[in-house]
Design an enzyme around this catalytic site. Structure first.
Site, mmCIF file in Angstrom:
data_model
loop_
_atom_site.group_PDB
_atom_site.id
_atom_site.type_symbol
_atom_site.label_atom_id
_atom_site.label_comp_id
_atom_site.label_asym_id
_atom_site.label_seq_id
_atom_site.Cartn_x
_atom_site.Cartn_y
_atom_site.Cartn_z
ATOM 1 N N ASP A 298 0.812 -1.222 0.000
ATOM 2 C CA ASP A 298 0.000 0.000 0.000
ATOM 3 C C ASP A 298 0.846 1.273 0.000
ATOM 4 O O ASP A 298 0.586 2.224 0.748
ATOM 5 C CB ASP A 298 -0.963 -0.005 1.189
ATOM 6 C CG ASP A 298 -1.919 -1.186 1.149
ATOM 7 O OD1 ASP A 298 -2.013 -1.825 0.082
ATOM 8 O OD2 ASP A 298 -2.548 -1.483 2.178
ATOM 9 N N TYR A 335 1.096 -7.420 -4.450
ATOM 10 C CA TYR A 335 0.901 -8.563 -3.556
ATOM 11 C C TYR A 335 -0.319 -9.414 -3.900
ATOM 12 O O TYR A 335 -0.663 -10.318 -3.146
ATOM 13 C CB TYR A 335 0.819 -8.100 -2.103
ATOM 14 C CG TYR A 335 -0.200 -7.026 -1.818
ATOM 15 C CD1 TYR A 335 -1.552 -7.330 -1.690
ATOM 16 C CD2 TYR A 335 0.200 -5.701 -1.660
ATOM 17 C CE1 TYR A 335 -2.480 -6.350 -1.415
ATOM 18 C CE2 TYR A 335 -0.725 -4.710 -1.382
ATOM 19 C CZ TYR A 335 -2.063 -5.035 -1.261
ATOM 20 O OH TYR A 335 -2.988 -4.053 -0.985
ATOM 21 N N TRP A 395 -4.751 -13.796 3.791
ATOM 22 C CA TRP A 395 -6.111 -13.955 3.282
ATOM 23 C C TRP A 395 -7.002 -12.883 3.883
ATOM 24 O O TRP A 395 -7.176 -12.812 5.095
ATOM 25 C CB TRP A 395 -6.623 -15.350 3.629
ATOM 26 C CG TRP A 395 -7.969 -15.694 3.070
ATOM 27 C CD1 TRP A 395 -9.087 -16.027 3.774
ATOM 28 C CD2 TRP A 395 -8.345 -15.761 1.689
ATOM 29 N NE1 TRP A 395 -10.133 -16.292 2.924
ATOM 30 C CE2 TRP A 395 -9.706 -16.141 1.640
ATOM 31 C CE3 TRP A 395 -7.672 -15.533 0.487
ATOM 32 C CZ2 TRP A 395 -10.395 -16.293 0.440
ATOM 33 C CZ3 TRP A 395 -8.361 -15.684 -0.708
ATOM 34 C CH2 TRP A 395 -9.698 -16.061 -0.725
ATOM 35 N N ASN A 429 -6.555 -11.966 7.810
ATOM 36 C CA ASN A 429 -6.683 -10.591 8.291
ATOM 37 C C ASN A 429 -8.072 -10.458 8.906
ATOM 38 O O ASN A 429 -9.073 -10.617 8.208
ATOM 39 C CB ASN A 429 -6.508 -9.628 7.112
ATOM 40 C CG ASN A 429 -6.341 -8.186 7.543
ATOM 41 O OD1 ASN A 429 -6.212 -7.886 8.719
ATOM 42 N ND2 ASN A 429 -6.338 -7.280 6.576
#
Length: 1001
Positions: A298, A335, A395, A429
């Site tokens: 990010d 990613y 995930w 996550n």
């Protein structure tokens, strides 16, 4: 090992074992002192599911004090967890050995504890993977042996789950993980977890054999914006508590740091920033951290080589230099597969990063997208090949930071069960809602520990049962409506919400559209909606405060929707009863409930409970069943996305038609043409815009109708409001078989794009079947023009064309010369049921009906009548008369028949010599199935097929081209006799070849 306890289980008159609702029930004895009293105990749900569990005895009751052996040698954390459990259950530890007390022995493979080896009775953890364990409970003894300290700790966790009210079944367990690193990455945006949340989570991870907690909260400034700065003293104390709790629960506390936002790579500034990284890591290392992650996610910077070089240097100068630090973890800037790969090849950043980063570094990736439905094995294989290593999965479920109004309460879903071929590191996550995240995390523990045996539905039910106890059934009702995450743009993940209920709703609309009786289904749905409201009210009254705070708004939302759903059913019933006053009253309630739900922050069950209200508000009994309508378009998009014209008449608001936008795009004019199944008197067209985007929304229209599909008459033109609401275009009643909607204007989400594209979620027509519309049709008759005496003739009967009716049944009479032919049988075509009967010499009545409940197609052959040629004849006549069709309204219509002539000639049939099959043998034998093979008979003239027998009973007839067959659903370790015979066209059957064998154990 010796299975003496298994033998006892099989022979004891008292042993009883069965599987019910995921629980194993056994008869249990009390040990030590024998009282003769028997009780029933359950081998409860265990999480994660053990790799191997065998019930080996009757079970026993743990005494109020026990002998504990091995606590001095065994892993300290495992012993502490055991002692804590015993204390909580009022079980004391004897200071001296008591032969009348239960004995528990604990230790690791390399400990010298003779009592442990004896109690294990040959079972061992020695050959298991790291973190594996063996657990044996038998004859008043319990043995827990870990492959290592972690394994012993996990054995204790399983022991804790096994014991219910001091009862423990006698079991033999060997268990180990599929994936080496299993856990959580706290990487969501939004309100971070509290310190107490994290401590509670870490204990939960240990209890469920999760061994990884990556500390990377996006809102911790010292993780991201202030990454160079050391934690203040107050924060260091908090961090120390987390690190200590992780160690106590066998969880690797991974400190994550994200320097990519402003790190400098070159010169003195670059050296200074690298030293900041080392200093930060050193401070955490001194506190006990032995796992680190450096993230590049990010951020805008895509300096792939520099990112990798920082990692490699940190890996050499810190990770490897320390010697006791686990492999470094990273997330690259690209990613997910969509960002990493183009046309099967890595993009520049990914290629350079993959070529540069050290092979020992764990690289995390989120799957095909950032938030995605699945990780197929092919995707994992592709990325693993690019990086030349097993990948680490991040995930993004149950995280909800991209769609905060909804809770993700579903299981791990869409993950291939063979993923461990390319993945050995799996993290999820979670949500900012720590307590409710446990449902999904619970299933993640099951998936990553025992991937091969993972069942998402069982795992989800088990998670809620274990987490919510007496409230489990209520929580399942609620959570069932909140499993699917879909922000209607780039993020979609999780099992669909309430799929069984959605199927019932769809069935209701189909029945109503088809004018079928739906009363039983309506009553069933009333019950479902009442249960939704009841469950939510029970949860609001009884949930612990920490959980209720996280879901109270969604509970209120589902209550509102359930009330709106009940009002929607009231609307439908009022329509059926033609009660206008009741309809308007129910409609007002339903609309108000929908408005309340749509204005709420909370989101739940959008495509089920919410959608049902919207569907009911737009439902009209005059709607012509969309699934009976054929629809075509001026163009359709099936390359860039799946948006064919048929999606505009499928009854599903979540699919849509889109005019072709991929190159070469079709930029107008646009139109849709609907072919109705009959001639109707129509007076209304419904247009439902696509719900997830305004692009292509129709704002100008022309409606035209036709009876022949060629000559159209305009009936209405106009404009539509530019919003997502369903619109109705009304006009005076007109007869139509075809309806065309021309798009005269549409909106776009692109500059200067007005009118370029067109979309529709649904375009439906309202009307009633044209009274006295003439139903016409013609029968087809197919057969060879010539057949020999003695041969069979297949006569195909069907329909060439049917106009103004849907056929659900056909009735034919086939006439033939009884002196030339003999009736043999009738054969069904696919998807139809055929009932044929010879009503007199020369006449066979053939009834054809639908097997699926759907209308029968107009096909030239729907059924085959087999006639045997008995005598020579020239121009023998075949005809179909008394033909009729039964429609969906229960009316019967006559249709025209047809005829055909056939010549029967003398033939010389070759001599048929009947021989048995050869080389009959078993090619594969397992517990449940046996596959046999053979060679065709020595002579094959006239061979029609084979007959197979099991234990003297015929089980199958197969064609002559087959040379193998599998007998299925057999019992294990059982003797069977299989036979085969060859069948010939003259009606003779050969002698049988025989094979006797035993299935596998």
């Amino acid at each position: 090992m010796k299975r003496k306890m298994l033998k006892r289980l099989l022979t004891s008159a008292f042993a009883c074992m069965f599987i019910a609702n995921g629980l194993i029930t056994t008869t249990v004895r009390a040990v030590g002192p024998k009282t003769g009293e028997e009780n029933q105990v359950l081998v409860p749900n265990l999480n994660p599911t053990p790799e191997n569990l065998e019930v080996v005895g009757d079970g026993f009751k743990i005494t109020s004090s026990i002998n504990l052996v091995g606590e001095e040698e065994a892993d300290e954390n495992a012993v502490n967890a055991l002692r804590e459990f015993l204390t909580a259950n009022n079980i004391e530890i004897n200071s001296e050995n008591d032969p009348n007390s239960t004995t528990l022995i604990i230790g690791e493979v390399d400990d010298d504890i003779p009592e442990l080896d004896e109690a294990l009775n040959g079972t061992t953890a020695e050959n298991l993977k790291e973190e594996g364990y063996a657990l044996v409970s038998n004859d008043g003894k319990i043995a827990i042996e870990g492959k290592d300290g972690d394994g012993t700790f996990y054995g204790v966790q399983t022991f804790k789950q096994l014991v219910k009210e001091s009862n423990i079944p006698e079991v033999n367990i060997t268990d180990y993980p599929t994936v080496s690193a299993r856990g959580i990455v706290e990487g969501f945006y939004g309100t971070p977890w509290t310190h107490q949340d994290r401590l509670d989570q870490i204990k939960f991870y240990g209890e469920n054999k999760l061994n990884t907690y990556i500390y990377a909260p996006k809102d911790d400034p010292y993780h991201r914006e202030k990454w160079r700065e050391p934690y203040p003293e107050s924060e260091m104390q908090r961090m120390q508590e987390l690190i200590n709790a992780s160690a106590e629960n066998k969880v690797d506390f991974v400190f994550g740091i994200s320097p990519g936002i402003d790190i400098r790579f070159d010169g003195d500034a670059g050296e200074e920033d690298f030293n900041h990284l080392i200093t930060k890591a050193e401070s955490l290392y001194d506190m006990g951290v032995r796992s680190f992650a450096i993230y590049w996610d990010d951020i805008q910077d895509k300096s792939a080589a520099k990112h990798a070089q920082v990692l490699n240097r940190f890996n050499e100068e810190f990770v490897k230099a320390k010697g006791d630090v686990k492999p470094l973890i990273t997330v690259p800037t690209e990613y997910d597969t969509g960002a990493m790969v183009s046309n099967g090849q890595p993009r520049a950043y990914t290629r350079i990063f993959a070529e540069t980063v050290d092979p020992s570094i764990e690289v995390m990736w989120t799957g095909p997208g950032v938030v995605t439905n699945e990780i197929p094995l092919s995707d994992a294989q592709l990325i693993s090949g690019i990086y030349n290593r097993n990948m680490a999965v991040w995930w993004n479920y149950p995280v909800t930071d991209y769609f905060k109004g909804k809770l993700a309460l579903g299981p791990m879903h869409g993950l291939d069960k063979g993923l461990n071929q390319y993945v050995d590191f799996f993290t999820v996550n979670p949500m900012e809602h720590a307590e409710l995240s446990k449902i999904s995390i619970h299933t993640a523990a099951d998936y990553s520990w025992n991937m091969d045996n993972y069942d998402y539905d069982k795992a989800w039910n088990r998670a809620i049962d274990m987490l919510y106890g007496d409230l489990a059934e209520d929580m399942k009702v609620f959570a069932n409506h909140s499993t699917r995450m879909d922000n209607k743009t780039w993020a979609k993940s999780g099992r669909e919400d309430a799929p069984e209920l959605r199927a019932k709703m769809d069935e209701l609309w189909n029945k109503l559209s088809s004018k079928e009786d739906a009363s039983a289904l309506i009553e069933e749905l009333y019950g479902e909606f009442a249960r939704m409201e009841e469950a939510c009210n029970n949860l609001k009254a009884n949930l612990p405060e920490v959980a209720l705070e996280e879901c109270s708004r969604q509970l209120d939302e589902l209550i509102t929707l359930a009330q709106g759903d009940k009002a929607s059913l009231d609307m439908i019933v009022a329509q059926l009863n033609e009660d206008t006053e009741a309809y308007e009253s129910a409609k007002e309630i339903a609309q108000n409930k929908l408005n309340t739900a749509l204005s709420s922050f909370a989101v739940i069950s959008e495509k089920v409970a919410q959608s049902f209200i919207q569907e009911a508000l737009s439902f009209d009994l005059t709607l012509i069943n969309p699934r009976t309508v054929k629809i075509t378009a001026s163009s359709e998009e099936t390359s860039g996305e799946n948006a064919p014209a048929s999606f505009a008449s499928d009854g599903d608001m979540n699919t849509f038609w889109h005019s072709k936008w991929s190159s070469p795009a079709h930029e107008g004019p646009h139109h849709l043409t609907l072919e109705l199944d009959n001639v109707y008197e129509i007076n209304k067209v419904k247009y439902a815009p696509r719900q997830d985007s305004k692009n292509g929304r129709i704002t100008g229209y022309k409606v035209s109708v036709s009876l022949d599909g060629e000559n159209f008459t305009e009936v209405k033109t106009g404009t539509l409001e530019d919003n997502a609401a369903i619109k109705f275009i009304e006009f005076d009643s007109v007869d139509a078989k075809y309806v065309r909607l021309d798009v005269t204007d549409s909106v776009s989400d692109q500059a200067n794009g007005r009118g370029k594209f067109a979309t529709a979620a649904e375009v439906n027509v309202h009307g009633k079947l044209k009274e006295n519309a003439e139903v016409t049709g013609s029968v087809s008759l197919e057969a060879l023009e010539e057949v020999q005496v003695g041969e069979n003739l297949e006569v195909g009967v069907g329909i060439d064309e049917l106009v103004n009716a849907e056929a659900f049944a056909y009735d034919f009479t086939l006439n033939y010369d009884e002196n030339a032919f003999e009736y043999v049988e009738a054969i069904s075509d696919d998807g139809v049921f055929v009932n044929a009967k010879k009503i007199e010499d020369g006449k066979v009545r053939v009834l054809v009906s639908s097997l699926t409940g759907e209308p029968l197609p107009a096909k030239e052959v729907l059924a085959k009548v087999v006639l045997r040629a008995e005598a020579k004849a020239e121009g023998s006549n075949l005809s179909v008369t008394n033909s009729s069709v039964g429609d969906g309204e229960g009316l019967v219509h006559e249709i025209a028949g047809t005829e055909k002539t056939v010549n029967i000639i003398e033939g010389t049939s070759p001599e048929i010599v009947v021989n048995p099959v050869r080389d009959f043998k078993a090619s594969e034998i397992n517990k449940k199935n046996v596959t046999v093979t053979w060679t065709e008979p020595e002579t094959t003239e006239g061979l029609e097929g084979y007959i197979l027998y099991k234990d003297g009973k015929k089980v199958a007839e197969i064609g002559k081209d087959e040379t193998s067959y599998t007998f299925k659903k057999l019992n294990r370790h059982t003797i069977y006799n299989f036979k085969i015979a060859a069948k010939y066209s003259n009606g003779e059957v050969s002698s049988k070849e025989s094979l006797t064998l035993r299935t596998a154990r």
